[in-house]
Write a protein that holds these residues in place. Structure first.
Motif, PDB file in Angstrom:
ATOM      1  N   ARG A  98       0.831  -1.205   0.000  1.00 49.67           N
ATOM      2  CA  ARG A  98       0.000   0.000   0.000  1.00 49.67           C
ATOM      3  C   ARG A  98       0.865   1.255   0.000  1.00 49.67           C
ATOM      4  O   ARG A  98       0.560   2.229  -0.687  1.00 49.67           O
ATOM      5  CB  ARG A  98      -0.968  -0.010   1.179  1.00 49.67           C
ATOM      6  CG  ARG A  98      -2.104  -1.015   1.025  1.00 49.67           C
ATOM      7  CD  ARG A  98      -3.139  -0.877   2.123  1.00 49.67           C
ATOM      8  NE  ARG A  98      -2.639  -1.221   3.440  1.00 49.67           N
ATOM      9  CZ  ARG A  98      -2.603  -2.464   3.941  1.00 49.67           C
ATOM     10  NH1 ARG A  98      -3.037  -3.476   3.220  1.00 49.67           N
ATOM     11  NH2 ARG A  98      -2.156  -2.685   5.160  1.00 49.67           N
ATOM     12  N   GLU A  99       1.966   1.220   0.736  1.00 51.50           N
ATOM     13  CA  GLU A  99       2.871   2.369   0.769  1.00 51.50           C
ATOM     14  C   GLU A  99       3.544   2.567  -0.591  1.00 51.50           C
ATOM     15  O   GLU A  99       3.723   3.696  -1.038  1.00 51.50           O
ATOM     16  CB  GLU A  99       3.913   2.183   1.874  1.00 51.50           C
ATOM     17  CG  GLU A  99       4.632   3.443   2.249  1.00 51.50           C
ATOM     18  CD  GLU A  99       3.746   4.530   2.845  1.00 51.50           C
ATOM     19  OE1 GLU A  99       4.050   5.728   2.615  1.00 51.50           O
ATOM     20  OE2 GLU A  99       2.765   4.216   3.544  1.00 51.50           O
ATOM     21  N   TRP A 100       3.904   1.458  -1.261  1.00 49.91           N
ATOM     22  CA  TRP A 100       4.496   1.571  -2.596  1.00 49.91           C
ATOM     23  C   TRP A 100       3.501   2.179  -3.586  1.00 49.91           C
ATOM     24  O   TRP A 100       3.877   2.961  -4.444  1.00 49.91           O
ATOM     25  CB  TRP A 100       4.970   0.205  -3.085  1.00 49.91           C
ATOM     26  CG  TRP A 100       6.340  -0.172  -2.620  1.00 49.91           C
ATOM     27  CD1 TRP A 100       6.822  -0.126  -1.338  1.00 49.91           C
ATOM     28  CD2 TRP A 100       7.415  -0.647  -3.417  1.00 49.91           C
ATOM     29  NE1 TRP A 100       8.123  -0.561  -1.300  1.00 49.91           N
ATOM     30  CE2 TRP A 100       8.513  -0.898  -2.573  1.00 49.91           C
ATOM     31  CE3 TRP A 100       7.549  -0.918  -4.772  1.00 49.91           C
ATOM     32  CZ2 TRP A 100       9.728  -1.371  -3.030  1.00 49.91           C
ATOM     33  CZ3 TRP A 100       8.770  -1.409  -5.223  1.00 49.91           C
ATOM     34  CH2 TRP A 100       9.845  -1.618  -4.367  1.00 49.91           C
ATOM     35  N   ILE A 101       2.234   1.816  -3.468  1.00 48.23           N
ATOM     36  CA  ILE A 101       1.222   2.388  -4.361  1.00 48.23           C
ATOM     37  C   ILE A 101       1.131   3.892  -4.144  1.00 48.23           C
ATOM     38  O   ILE A 101       1.134   4.675  -5.099  1.00 48.23           O
ATOM     39  CB  ILE A 101      -0.154   1.709  -4.157  1.00 48.23           C
ATOM     40  CG1 ILE A 101      -0.095   0.269  -4.673  1.00 48.23           C
ATOM     41  CG2 ILE A 101      -1.261   2.491  -4.865  1.00 48.23           C
ATOM     42  CD1 ILE A 101      -1.282  -0.589  -4.254  1.00 48.23           C
ATOM     43  N   LEU A 102       1.068   4.337  -2.898  1.00 51.16           N
ATOM     44  CA  LEU A 102       1.052   5.758  -2.587  1.00 51.16           C
ATOM     45  C   LEU A 102       2.331   6.421  -3.102  1.00 51.16           C
ATOM     46  O   LEU A 102       2.300   7.495  -3.710  1.00 51.16           O
ATOM     47  CB  LEU A 102       0.917   5.985  -1.076  1.00 51.16           C
ATOM     48  CG  LEU A 102       1.033   7.436  -0.608  1.00 51.16           C
ATOM     49  CD1 LEU A 102      -0.130   8.262  -1.140  1.00 51.16           C
ATOM     50  CD2 LEU A 102       1.104   7.496   0.907  1.00 51.16           C
TER      51      LEU A 102
END
Length: 179
Positions: A98-102
């Motif tokens: 999720r952090e990589w997507i952001l």
């Protein structure tokens, strides 16, 4: 290691070295979607998903242990604390994704690269594989770009900017930064 659509019969535990997961777009571009460090099961989804939906590749020289999926399934179902540990690890991986997507969706180039360097440092610290605050990230600028959605030229400029601001240093014998 493993390729998209492979049917794995073994889980891979990375004992030393680094690896990454990546997808290839229809036009042949590579998107690195995760980096793996020593101590991690790098194809955990193979326990329950029949086919790989991505590629696994060594980033540096690696040592691995292969564990038959059938044996690992038997173990986790027989030992609830081990099963819980695998679920927790899966949740940690989901949080990182999720952090990589952001990161790739809304951060500028400087923040994208700084984030991946900080993530690598935090995870290396947690695994005890740093060397007195010096981190060996064995990635080329092209690979960093493939992880953060930037060209190698843009990565190079951004790394120079971070270095000029005293936020990172790069060793002379390596194209990858140290945090």
């Amino acid at each position: 290691m493993n390729r998209d659509n492979d049917h794995s019969t073994q889980c891979i535990v990375l004992i030393s070295g680094f690896a990454f997961r990546h997808k290839i777009s229809k036009d042949g571009k590579r998107q690195i979607v995760s980096i793996h460090l020593a101590g991690e099961v790098i194809n955990l989804q193979s326990l329950f998903l029949e086919a790989m939906d991505h590629n696994l590749q060594a980033l540096a020289r690696c040592s691995v242990v292969l564990i038959p999926i059938s044996a690992l399934r038997s173990l986790i179902f027989a030992r609830p604390p081990i099963y819980a540990a695998f679920i927790i690890r899966s949740m940690v991986e989901a949080s990182i994704y999720r952090e990589w997507i952001l990161n790739n969706g809304w951060r500028d180039a400087r923040a994208r690269i700084a984030h991946i360097l900080c993530e690598f440092a935090v995870r290396s610290d947690a695994l005890g594989i740093n060397h007195g605050g010096i981190y060996n990230l064995p990635m080329t600028q092209e690979q960093i770009g493939d992880a953060v959605g930037l060209t190698a030229v843009h990565v190079n400029r951004t790394l120079k900017s971070l270095s000029n601001d005293g936020l990172i240093t790069q060793s002379a014998d390596c194209s990858a930064p140290t945090a």
